[in-house]
Scaffold this motif. Structure first.
Motif, mmCIF file in Angstrom:
data_model
loop_
_atom_site.group_PDB
_atom_site.id
_atom_site.type_symbol
_atom_site.label_atom_id
_atom_site.label_comp_id
_atom_site.label_asym_id
_atom_site.label_seq_id
_atom_site.Cartn_x
_atom_site.Cartn_y
_atom_site.Cartn_z
ATOM 1 N N ARG A 20 0.861 -1.206 -0.310
ATOM 2 C CA ARG A 20 -0.076 0.028 -0.135
ATOM 3 C C ARG A 20 1.080 1.089 0.052
ATOM 4 O O ARG A 20 0.610 2.196 -0.750
ATOM 5 N N GLN A 21 2.063 1.112 0.760
ATOM 6 C CA GLN A 21 2.945 2.293 0.810
ATOM 7 C C GLN A 21 3.718 2.686 -0.594
ATOM 8 O O GLN A 21 3.707 3.919 -0.962
ATOM 9 N N ASP A 68 0.975 4.165 -2.869
ATOM 10 C CA ASP A 68 0.733 5.448 -2.539
ATOM 11 C C ASP A 68 1.795 6.241 -3.081
ATOM 12 O O ASP A 68 1.703 7.404 -3.447
ATOM 13 N N ASP A 69 3.241 5.827 -2.852
ATOM 14 C CA ASP A 69 4.376 6.706 -3.327
ATOM 15 C C ASP A 69 4.391 6.755 -4.753
ATOM 16 O O ASP A 69 4.600 7.795 -5.518
ATOM 17 N N LYS A 122 1.742 7.051 -6.704
ATOM 18 C CA LYS A 122 0.839 7.860 -6.957
ATOM 19 C C LYS A 122 1.472 9.260 -7.137
ATOM 20 O O LYS A 122 1.028 10.197 -7.856
ATOM 21 N N LYS A 123 2.167 9.498 -5.956
ATOM 22 C CA LYS A 123 2.741 10.913 -5.855
ATOM 23 C C LYS A 123 3.866 11.265 -6.843
ATOM 24 O O LYS A 123 4.224 12.262 -6.789
#
Length: 135
Positions: A118-119, A122-123, A125-126
């Motif tokens: 998940r992390q 998320d990274d 996406k950034k």
């Protein structure tokens, strides 16, 4: 079409795993690691495996006071990526999604693995996507 990276056999992979775990080793050290019950008779087998891995670009050699030592020239994660991308190309027309989804369905992830994934997502996406050149 890009040329596929050379694959490694199971025996060659065992040599690479030994080098990843122990670092640079002599032929004798690898023979003792891979064939603890009879390293002397397997010395030439290890020598041949090292020669094949060198020809494929996965192993290099260096000479020091202790003699000739062999070291991996590819990291474990790099080889994993190469092999998984080749598998995705072969089975999934290059898409990693079906490969990933099948792996996750076949082996349940731990809570820690889910959190790490998940992390990572998320990274991703950034991270800004590179711009494609204008025509």
């Amino acid at each position: 079409m890009a040329r596929a990276a050379p694959d490694v056999t199971d025996a060659e992979l065992a040599v690479l795993q030994g080098l990843w775990e122990r670092g640079a080793c002599t032929r004798r050290q690898l023979s003792e690691l891979l064939y603890p019950n009879d390293p002397a008779s397997q010395y030439t087998t290890v020598q041949k495996l090292l020669e094949r891995l060198e020809a494929k670009g996965f192993v290099g050699q260096e000479r020091d006071a202790g003699g000739l030592r062999f070291r991996p020239t590819v990291e474990r994660d790099e080889l994993i990526s190469q092999r998984l991308l080749a598998l995705a190309e072969k089975l999934c027309d290059g898409s990693v999604t079906p490969l990933f989804m099948n792996l996750v369905r076949a082996k349940r992830l731990t809570a820690a693995e889910v959190d790490a994934l998940r992390q990572y997502l998320d990274d991703l996406k950034k991270t800004p996507k590179p711009r494609s050149p204008r025509r």
